[in-house]
Design a protein around this motif. Structure first.
Motif, PDB file in Angstrom:
ATOM      1  N   LEU A  84      60.359 -13.716  -9.651  1.00 23.60           N
ATOM      2  CA  LEU A  84      61.622 -12.996  -9.536  1.00 23.60           C
ATOM      3  C   LEU A  84      61.805 -12.558  -8.080  1.00 23.60           C
ATOM      4  CD1 LEU A  84      62.984 -12.867 -12.269  1.00 23.60           C
ATOM      5  CD2 LEU A  84      60.517 -12.607 -12.584  1.00 23.60           C
ATOM      6  N   THR A  85      62.828 -13.078  -7.447  1.00 21.03           N
ATOM      7  CA  THR A  85      63.059 -12.821  -6.019  1.00 21.03           C
ATOM      8  C   THR A  85      64.531 -13.042  -5.680  1.00 21.03           C
ATOM      9  OG1 THR A  85      62.670 -13.757  -3.802  1.00 21.03           O
ATOM     10  CG2 THR A  85      62.186 -15.193  -5.654  1.00 21.03           C
ATOM     11  N   PRO A  86      65.052 -12.266  -4.712  1.00 18.24           N
ATOM     12  CA  PRO A  86      66.449 -12.494  -4.295  1.00 18.24           C
ATOM     13  C   PRO A  86      66.662 -13.897  -3.723  1.00 18.24           C
ATOM     14  CG  PRO A  86      65.617 -10.419  -3.401  1.00 18.24           C
ATOM     15  CD  PRO A  86      64.447 -11.138  -3.997  1.00 18.24           C
ATOM     16  N   TYR A 112      56.785  -3.873  -3.084  1.00 16.44           N
ATOM     17  CA  TYR A 112      56.729  -3.617  -1.634  1.00 16.44           C
ATOM     18  C   TYR A 112      57.570  -4.672  -0.913  1.00 16.44           C
ATOM     19  CZ  TYR A 112      52.665  -1.327  -3.661  1.00 16.44           C
ATOM     20  OH  TYR A 112      51.843  -0.618  -4.473  1.00 16.44           O
ATOM     21  N   ILE A 128      63.819 -17.158  -9.371  1.00 18.38           N
ATOM     22  CA  ILE A 128      65.049 -16.681 -10.030  1.00 18.38           C
ATOM     23  C   ILE A 128      65.370 -15.281  -9.524  1.00 18.38           C
ATOM     24  CG2 ILE A 128      66.057 -15.965 -12.250  1.00 18.38           C
ATOM     25  CD1 ILE A 128      64.601 -18.257 -13.587  1.00 18.38           C
ATOM     26  N   SER A 129      66.652 -15.054  -9.247  1.00 12.11           N
ATOM     27  CA  SER A 129      67.160 -13.741  -8.831  1.00 12.11           C
ATOM     28  C   SER A 129      68.043 -13.214  -9.953  1.00 12.11           C
ATOM     29  CB  SER A 129      67.987 -13.902  -7.563  1.00 12.11           C
ATOM     30  OG  SER A 129      68.774 -12.754  -7.332  1.00 12.11           O
ATOM     31  N   ILE A 130      68.057 -11.884 -10.146  1.00 10.48           N
ATOM     32  CA  ILE A 130      68.998 -11.357 -11.152  1.00 10.48           C
ATOM     33  C   ILE A 130      70.314 -10.934 -10.500  1.00 10.48           C
ATOM     34  CG2 ILE A 130      67.211 -10.697 -12.804  1.00 10.48           C
ATOM     35  CD1 ILE A 130      67.960  -7.709 -12.006  1.00 10.48           C
ATOM     36  N   GLY A 131      70.430 -11.075  -9.197  1.00 14.10           N
ATOM     37  CA  GLY A 131      71.697 -10.740  -8.542  1.00 14.10           C
ATOM     38  C   GLY A 131      71.476 -10.432  -7.086  1.00 14.10           C
ATOM     39  N   TYR A 133      71.293  -8.180  -4.736  1.00 11.33           N
ATOM     40  CA  TYR A 133      71.011  -6.814  -4.295  1.00 11.33           C
ATOM     41  C   TYR A 133      69.492  -6.705  -4.232  1.00 11.33           C
ATOM     42  CZ  TYR A 133      71.335  -7.032  -9.348  1.00 11.33           C
ATOM     43  OH  TYR A 133      71.245  -7.473 -10.658  1.00 11.33           O
ATOM     44  N   VAL A 134      68.999  -5.694  -3.518  1.00 17.77           N
ATOM     45  CA  VAL A 134      67.555  -5.601  -3.296  1.00 17.77           C
ATOM     46  C   VAL A 134      66.958  -4.450  -4.087  1.00 17.77           C
ATOM     47  CG1 VAL A 134      65.730  -5.390  -1.549  1.00 17.77           C
ATOM     48  CG2 VAL A 134      67.863  -6.583  -0.990  1.00 17.77           C
ATOM     49  N   LEU A 135      65.941  -4.768  -4.874  1.00 13.85           N
ATOM     50  CA  LEU A 135      65.242  -3.782  -5.703  1.00 13.85           C
ATOM     51  C   LEU A 135      63.895  -3.448  -5.047  1.00 13.85           C
ATOM     52  CD1 LEU A 135      66.045  -5.712  -8.967  1.00 13.85           C
ATOM     53  CD2 LEU A 135      67.040  -3.528  -8.328  1.00 13.85           C
ATOM     54  N   THR A 136      63.162  -2.514  -5.657  1.00 13.80           N
ATOM     55  CA  THR A 136      61.845  -2.158  -5.101  1.00 13.80           C
ATOM     56  C   THR A 136      60.749  -3.071  -5.635  1.00 13.80           C
ATOM     57  OG1 THR A 136      61.490  -0.542  -6.846  1.00 13.80           O
ATOM     58  CG2 THR A 136      62.460   0.263  -4.794  1.00 13.80           C
ATOM     59  N   GLY A 137      61.032  -3.786  -6.702  1.00 11.24           N
ATOM     60  CA  GLY A 137      60.015  -4.654  -7.279  1.00 11.24           C
ATOM     61  C   GLY A 137      60.630  -5.639  -8.254  1.00 11.24           C
ATOM     62  N   GLY A 138      59.832  -6.616  -8.678  1.00 15.66           N
ATOM     63  CA  GLY A 138      60.301  -7.621  -9.627  1.00 15.66           C
ATOM     64  C   GLY A 138      60.170  -7.189 -11.086  1.00 15.66           C
ATOM     65  N   PRO A 141      63.768  -6.946 -12.840  1.00 12.41           N
ATOM     66  CA  PRO A 141      64.231  -8.313 -13.089  1.00 12.41           C
ATOM     67  C   PRO A 141      63.445  -9.022 -14.202  1.00 12.41           C
ATOM     68  CG  PRO A 141      64.155  -7.918 -10.743  1.00 12.41           C
ATOM     69  CD  PRO A 141      63.550  -6.699 -11.397  1.00 12.41           C
TER      70      PRO A 141
HETATM   71  C1  4GS Z   1      64.999  -9.155  -7.021  1.00 11.08           C
HETATM   72  C2  4GS Z   1      66.309  -9.510  -7.396  1.00 11.08           C
HETATM   73  C3  4GS Z   1      64.596  -8.183  -5.965  1.00 11.08           C
HETATM   74  C4  4GS Z   1      62.935  -7.769  -3.246  1.00 11.08           C
HETATM   75  C5  4GS Z   1      61.245  -7.055  -4.933  1.00 11.08           C
HETATM   76  C6  4GS Z   1      62.268  -6.881  -2.233  1.00 11.08           C
HETATM   77  C7  4GS Z   1      60.611  -6.194  -3.844  1.00 11.08           C
HETATM   78  C8  4GS Z   1      62.715  -7.234  -4.649  1.00 11.08           C
HETATM   79  N1  4GS Z   1      64.170  -9.887  -7.743  1.00 11.08           N
HETATM   80  N2  4GS Z   1      66.189 -10.425  -8.362  1.00 11.08           N
HETATM   81  N3  4GS Z   1      60.851  -6.741  -2.544  1.00 11.08           N
HETATM   82  N4  4GS Z   1      67.456  -9.053  -6.920  1.00 11.08           N
HETATM   83  N5  4GS Z   1      63.271  -8.149  -5.648  1.00 11.08           N
HETATM   84  O1  4GS Z   1      65.426  -7.463  -5.451  1.00 11.08           O
HETATM   85  O2  4GS Z   1      64.900 -10.662  -8.566  1.00 11.08           O
END
Ligand code: 4GS
Length: 243
Positions: A84-86, A112, A128-131, A133-138, A141
């Motif tokens: 799970l990653t942007p 991190y 795969i990204s859920i959208g 925007y940036v989260l603190t972790g996977g 997602p």
């Molecule tokens: C997403 C996202 C996300 C990116 C995880 C920065 C911590 C973070 N993962 N869809 N490092 N949007 N991950 O924001 O899946």
């Protein structure tokens, strides 16, 4: 269906132990196995992260620890692995349906600033990204993915619930719904719904779905699966599908 989740924060996964998904795991329709990446740390202080080569802010998860946690998963050679990653393709209902056909998914959660690239290259997961925007972790997602994929597994939802929701089947948004009381704050439930005339009710609902999709998400209407009757109704509303 089995999900193995590789995460530094297994405690974050309480939400999917509740309600529909929680019930499905108790019934053994789903198996959700949380693997704590920290358990595979090699030093006595259980370190899992370190500073990035070349400098820069934040910490990265070490590749060896992630790789050991991955290899600890039984039958990992035959599972579909998702990171799970942007940077990934955005999750869509079509992708969800596709993933629901898998027997075994392994979900890799970053945290991190991310994970050392070498272990990503080694495992070569589908990203795969859920959208955007940036989260603190996977972790969130991963829970999103488990939740929407699980809806397609037989026995998870009550009969009939699966294919009526937005995006499924025809790609339209949902029609409005009403329950008791019949009058709320002076507002009556639409009469058609208490008429008992099922054919007319279905027609009314279809029209509402078309109207709502046009008003709220017009771009969805262009991709939707429309019948000739749908098109006739849209024409009556002066809605054109070409811009
Ligand atoms: C997403 C996202 C996300 C990116 C995880 C920065 C911590 C973070 N993962 N869809 N490092 N949007 N991950 O924001 O899946």
């Amino acid at each position: 269906m089995k999900f193995d989740v590789l995460t530094l924060f297994p405690e974050m996964f309480e939400p999917i132990k509740q309600s529909i998904i929680g019930r499905a795991t108790l019934k053994k329709i789903l198996e959700i196995n949380l693997v704590n990446i920290r358990d595979f740390s090699k030093d006595k202080h259980k370190h899992v992260d370190d500073t990035p080569y070349g400098g820069g802010a934040g910490m990265l998860i070490k590749p060896d620890v992630v790789y050991s946690s991955f290899k600890s998963i039984e039958n990992h050679e035959n599972a579909k692995v998702i990171y799970l990653t942007p940077q990934g393709k955005t999750l869509t209902q079509k992708k969800v349906e596709e993933l629901a056909n898998e027997e075994h998914l392994i979900l890799l959660c970053g945290h991190y600033e991310g994970i050392d690239q070498r272990v990503i290259d080694k495992i070569s997961p589908e990203e795969i990204s859920i959208g955007d925007y940036v989260l603190t972790g996977g972790e969130l997602p991963s829970m999103v993915l488990i939740d929407c994929v699980s809806r397609y597994i037989t026995g998870v939802l009550s009969k009939g619930s699966t294919y009526q929701e937005s995006f499924e089947g025809d790609g339209l948004l949902e029609y409005p719904q009403y329950t008791k009381p019949e009058i709320f704050e002076g507002i009556q439930v639409p009469n058609i719904l208490i008429s008992g005339h099922h054919e007319n009710i279905n027609k009314w609902r279809r029209k509402k779905a078309l109207e709502i999709t046009y008003n709220k998400r017009p771009e969805l209407l262009k991709k939707a699966n429309l019948t000739d009757e749908d098109k006739k109704f849209l024409a009556e509303l002066n809605i054109s599908l070409s811009d």
